[in-house]
Enzyme design. Sequence first.
Site, short mmCIF file in Angstrom:
data_model
loop_
_atom_site.label_atom_id
_atom_site.label_comp_id
_atom_site.label_asym_id
_atom_site.label_seq_id
_atom_site.Cartn_x
_atom_site.Cartn_y
_atom_site.Cartn_z
N LYS A 280 0.84 -1.20 0.00
CA LYS A 280 0.00 0.00 0.00
C LYS A 280 0.87 1.25 0.00
O LYS A 280 2.01 1.21 0.47
CB LYS A 280 -0.87 0.01 1.27
N ARG A 354 -10.49 -11.45 1.73
CA ARG A 354 -11.30 -12.54 1.17
C ARG A 354 -10.56 -13.88 1.22
O ARG A 354 -11.17 -14.94 1.31
CB ARG A 354 -11.72 -12.17 -0.26
N1 BES Z 1 -8.29 -3.70 4.29
C1 BES Z 1 -8.39 -3.28 2.95
C2 BES Z 1 -9.65 -2.49 2.66
C3 BES Z 1 -9.68 -1.08 3.17
C4 BES Z 1 -8.95 -0.08 2.59
C5 BES Z 1 -10.50 -0.76 4.24
C6 BES Z 1 -9.02 1.21 3.05
C7 BES Z 1 -10.59 0.53 4.69
C8 BES Z 1 -9.84 1.52 4.10
C9 BES Z 1 -8.39 -4.49 2.02
O1 BES Z 1 -7.62 -5.55 2.44
C10 BES Z 1 -7.83 -4.03 0.73
O2 BES Z 1 -6.69 -3.67 0.70
N2 BES Z 1 -8.65 -4.06 -0.31
C11 BES Z 1 -8.25 -3.63 -1.58
C12 BES Z 1 -8.82 -4.58 -2.61
C13 BES Z 1 -8.26 -4.38 -3.99
C14 BES Z 1 -6.80 -4.75 -4.03
C15 BES Z 1 -9.06 -5.23 -4.94
C16 BES Z 1 -8.77 -2.21 -1.81
O3 BES Z 1 -9.89 -1.93 -1.37
O4 BES Z 1 -8.04 -1.40 -2.38
MN MN Z 2 -5.62 -5.36 1.79
#
Ligand code: BES
Ligand code: MN
Length: 501
Positions: A280, A354
């Site tokens: 990230k 997931r």
């Molecule tokens: N934990 C995150 C989702 C999230 C991001 C929650 C920001 C709250 C604030 C999750 O694991 C994630 O990183 N999801 C990705 C999915 C994508 C790679 C398809 C996302 O939402 O960017």
């Molecule tokens: Mn994630």
Amino acid sequence: MEFNIKSGNPEKQRTACVVVGVFESRQLSTPAKAIDAVSKKYLSNLIRRGDMNGAKGQYLLLHNVPGMVADRVLLIGCGKEREIDDRNYRIIMANSIRVLNKTGSLDGVNYLSELTIKGHDHYWNIRQAVQIAEHVLYQFNEFKTKKQKNKRPLRKITFTVPTRRELPQCEIALQEGRAIANGIKLTRDIANRPSNVCTPTHLAQQATALAKGRRALTVKILEEADMKKLGMGSLLCVAQGSDRPAKLITLEYKGAKKSQRPVVLVGKGVTFDTGGISLKPASAMDEMKYDMCGAASVLGTLATVVELGLAINVVGIIPAVENMPSGKATNPGDIFTSMSGLTVEVLNTDAEGRLILCDAITYSEKFNPAVIIDIATLTGACVVALGKYATGLLSNHNPLARELLNAGDESFDRAWQLPLWDEYQQLLDSPFADMANIGGRDAGTITAACFLSRFAEKHYWAHLDIAGTAWLSGKNKGATGRPVALLVQYLLNQVAQPRRK
Ligand code: BES
Ligand code: MN
Ligand code: ZN
């Protein structure tokens, strides 16, 4: 905080502070009128002079009001009487508690619980009042060396009801409100802890502590070796980049006959989500300590269920892992076999929630669930779609979705349904495995739920995406405790009318 309820005249209350409402514009509430009468129009004179007109957010603290036994009278602006709906009631009540806490009163008698709210009774008012009071006064001080101490802290709040007849029902509201507030507090405390403290092992310890000394609640912790034996390749592919070992936590609450199938709650427990090799960006990455809020909400909900001794069977399952990049971490393109036997191509290691939930859902089948509800901070897309007010809800069974939406409305911990149509499933196609773990830019919350749905086909299942609702950012940064209130309401409703199969 100690809470009580009673019914009675405001002028007779022997307390540090009596709290009453004033409506816009310049209308006294019924208890305020009673005070006005004994004080020879003290309140109406003040209001006529313009010290307060009753707008929402206004307040006026009065001392030595003639005819009153209480030391203080706190007037709270309630806005237009007709406009007091559930949302406004909560705002008004929260204001009153905040101000009361700053007055130096050690106790107070709060008449705002007597307000008439469209579509609700005093049972609801009282339950909400208790939850709001605990919510507003919550502080997370565990890591401050100098704790902020209020020298004259509020210790006891008495809420009133208009008639004695309502007391028994409102006594139940008080008890439920307390139990829900305690569950929410536990959820917030666990969620607010940083990832160097709140590790998968810590979550396991919290679950163990919750079960300790409670006969109805048992805990079981699976280690990585156990998970490997069960074939949880998907969960373990997330854990493998971290030096902190993963745990699969199961809490079993037995409040009903063995034959009654349990409600299974599965909570995402990523104690920190760096994104893994699909790292990230740095900005606000600290907030990914909150990626275990689903897990924390399962612990909080079970704490409430145990405290209330609900006549229902509930199983809480928490896959707890840390998502890290390292020499051992999963690479994009790697393929794993989940416990269900389905294979997954991990195109993005940041779509890890997931990957752990699917194995936890498959594992949950051994409990013969009546329904499976998973709770997860799953997608940033959900925050884009719904913001921080509504939890995203997706389900393969519309009656279940309806029940959860209703529970959210009733508890004012609201959810909003998104479609789970078959059309979306093809976005997960992979040329190499049974499915990919991401579905591209479109409909991110829906494709995440589509992924999970493939592991829940045999069951009534719903998914709550709490990415937007589980915590607040900015100057009010902190866990909210959502969706504990929604989940407890759903369970309370199940006890009242068990799902027939
Ligand atoms: N934990 C995150 C989702 C999230 C991001 C929650 C920001 C709250 C604030 C999750 O694991 C994630 O990183 N999801 C990705 C999915 C994508 C790679 C398809 C996302 O939402 O960017
Ligand atoms: Mn994630
Ligand atoms: Zn995540």
